[in-house]
Design a protein around this motif. Sequence first.
Motif, PDB file in Angstrom:
ATOM      1  N   ASN A 107       0.820  -1.214   0.000  1.00  0.00           N
ATOM      2  CA  ASN A 107       0.000   0.000   0.000  1.00  0.00           C
ATOM      3  C   ASN A 107       0.852   1.261   0.000  1.00  0.00           C
ATOM      4  O   ASN A 107       0.567   2.215  -0.716  1.00  0.00           O
ATOM      5  CB  ASN A 107      -0.936   0.000   1.219  1.00  0.00           C
ATOM      6  N   TYR A 148      -2.822  -5.761  -5.657  1.00  0.00           N
ATOM      7  CA  TYR A 148      -3.925  -6.731  -5.658  1.00  0.00           C
ATOM      8  C   TYR A 148      -3.627  -7.728  -4.556  1.00  0.00           C
ATOM      9  O   TYR A 148      -2.888  -8.680  -4.759  1.00  0.00           O
ATOM     10  CB  TYR A 148      -3.984  -7.391  -7.038  1.00  0.00           C
ATOM     11  N   ILE A 182     -11.599  -4.435   0.345  1.00  0.00           N
ATOM     12  CA  ILE A 182     -11.898  -3.004   0.303  1.00  0.00           C
ATOM     13  C   ILE A 182     -11.993  -2.379   1.692  1.00  0.00           C
ATOM     14  O   ILE A 182     -11.612  -1.225   1.895  1.00  0.00           O
ATOM     15  CB  ILE A 182     -13.185  -2.750  -0.518  1.00  0.00           C
ATOM     16  N   MET A 219      -8.518  -1.662   2.911  1.00  0.00           N
ATOM     17  CA  MET A 219      -7.978  -0.510   2.192  1.00  0.00           C
ATOM     18  C   MET A 219      -8.524   0.799   2.766  1.00  0.00           C
ATOM     19  O   MET A 219      -7.771   1.754   2.997  1.00  0.00           O
ATOM     20  CB  MET A 219      -8.317  -0.611   0.700  1.00  0.00           C
ATOM     21  N   ASN A 220      -9.823   0.836   3.011  1.00  0.00           N
ATOM     22  CA  ASN A 220     -10.432   2.057   3.542  1.00  0.00           C
ATOM     23  C   ASN A 220      -9.908   2.376   4.939  1.00  0.00           C
ATOM     24  O   ASN A 220      -9.638   3.540   5.263  1.00  0.00           O
ATOM     25  CB  ASN A 220     -11.952   1.911   3.568  1.00  0.00           C
ATOM     26  N   ASN A 223      -6.374   3.764   4.700  1.00  0.00           N
ATOM     27  CA  ASN A 223      -6.404   5.195   4.347  1.00  0.00           C
ATOM     28  C   ASN A 223      -6.668   6.051   5.582  1.00  0.00           C
ATOM     29  O   ASN A 223      -6.014   7.083   5.797  1.00  0.00           O
ATOM     30  CB  ASN A 223      -7.495   5.460   3.308  1.00  0.00           C
ATOM     31  N   LEU A 230      -5.705   5.749  -1.342  1.00  0.00           N
ATOM     32  CA  LEU A 230      -5.931   4.587  -2.196  1.00  0.00           C
ATOM     33  C   LEU A 230      -7.411   4.456  -2.529  1.00  0.00           C
ATOM     34  O   LEU A 230      -8.275   4.736  -1.692  1.00  0.00           O
ATOM     35  CB  LEU A 230      -5.458   3.315  -1.496  1.00  0.00           C
ATOM     36  N   SER A 233     -10.348   1.957  -5.027  1.00  0.00           N
ATOM     37  CA  SER A 233     -10.555   0.721  -5.776  1.00  0.00           C
ATOM     38  C   SER A 233     -10.772   1.030  -7.254  1.00  0.00           C
ATOM     39  O   SER A 233     -11.580   1.879  -7.601  1.00  0.00           O
ATOM     40  CB  SER A 233     -11.773  -0.029  -5.233  1.00  0.00           C
ATOM     41  N   GLU A 237     -13.529  -4.443  -8.357  1.00  0.00           N
ATOM     42  CA  GLU A 237     -13.726  -5.548  -7.426  1.00  0.00           C
ATOM     43  C   GLU A 237     -13.540  -6.861  -8.183  1.00  0.00           C
ATOM     44  O   GLU A 237     -14.170  -7.073  -9.213  1.00  0.00           O
ATOM     45  CB  GLU A 237     -15.135  -5.479  -6.819  1.00  0.00           C
ATOM     46  N   ALA A 289      -6.218  -1.966  -6.095  1.00  0.00           N
ATOM     47  CA  ALA A 289      -6.073  -0.668  -5.441  1.00  0.00           C
ATOM     48  C   ALA A 289      -5.039   0.188  -6.171  1.00  0.00           C
ATOM     49  O   ALA A 289      -3.965  -0.300  -6.544  1.00  0.00           O
ATOM     50  CB  ALA A 289      -5.650  -0.849  -3.988  1.00  0.00           C
ATOM     51  N   GLU A 340      -5.431   7.471  -5.755  1.00  0.00           N
ATOM     52  CA  GLU A 340      -6.551   8.274  -6.242  1.00  0.00           C
ATOM     53  C   GLU A 340      -6.126   9.125  -7.439  1.00  0.00           C
ATOM     54  O   GLU A 340      -5.087   9.781  -7.417  1.00  0.00           O
ATOM     55  CB  GLU A 340      -7.067   9.183  -5.128  1.00  0.00           C
ATOM     56  N   GLU A 372      -7.370   5.688 -11.209  1.00  0.00           N
ATOM     57  CA  GLU A 372      -8.328   4.606 -11.430  1.00  0.00           C
ATOM     58  C   GLU A 372      -8.838   4.536 -12.864  1.00  0.00           C
ATOM     59  O   GLU A 372      -9.312   3.489 -13.318  1.00  0.00           O
ATOM     60  CB  GLU A 372      -9.508   4.702 -10.460  1.00  0.00           C
TER      61      GLU A 372
END
Length: 279
Positions: A79, A91, A95, A98-99, A102, A109, A111, A114, A240, A243, A246
Amino acid sequence: MKLKKVLCIGTAAVLSLALLAGCGGESKDSGESKKESKKIVVGASPSPHAEILKEVQPILEEKGYELEIKEYSDYVIPNTAVEEDEIDANYFQHITYMNNFNEERGTHLVSAGEIHYEPFGIYPGTTAKLEDLKDGDKIAVPNDTTNEARALLLLESQGIITLKDGAGLNATKKDIEENPHNVEIVELEAAQIPRVLSEVAFACMNGNYALDAGYTAEKDALVVEDASSDAVKAYVNVIAVKEGNENNDAVKALVEALKSDDVKTYIDKTYNGAVVVVE
């Protein structure tokens, strides 16, 4: 006059050669930059993520992309590597993790897609059956916030513990309200849990680490999450990226390849229910 004329001609020739050399160098650099821009570097846990990505490599190659896979054995470095632009994507995580990452670390980061979920299970250690649980037995769980909650919810579903109302996906050991068998919850890094099976009665394991240790949810787990549960939806594994990246063409091509029929067939045949594709 003749001398000046010769000097002028010589100077013009040198300038022409320099310009030609400059154009040639620019063309070469431009070509290298173009080639570099078609490469995507993705961090992944060895199994199943890196294995799945290897199936994606020829698909991306047909689309003109070179996929480089970097394997990691922990949940932090891949990450921070994305955040610091050392790799393009990773990968390995769900999720919710990941959240939370952050929120706890101030990273950015998101997504990009999925891909699958891995049923979380309770696996036998020194005890073969859950009904043989004894007072004071040890049960290993992951120590990161989201996966610990996932483990505790699974233990609660089996009547081993009861959590406080509303603890849900944020539950920790402190949220255990009832513990009739006085079990000892042993918190460990997720990657370490398969190594302590000979020291605990049971272990709650993430799908990828169970696979690394040679176990599958279908064959070896005593119990797994219900596929329709909120927990499964919250723990879907994602691609991931940082930002803003994506919608990068290479990232979109990667996600599309991972969702292809060929990769879905590979996952279904290879992991026997330990890895489940998200439709």
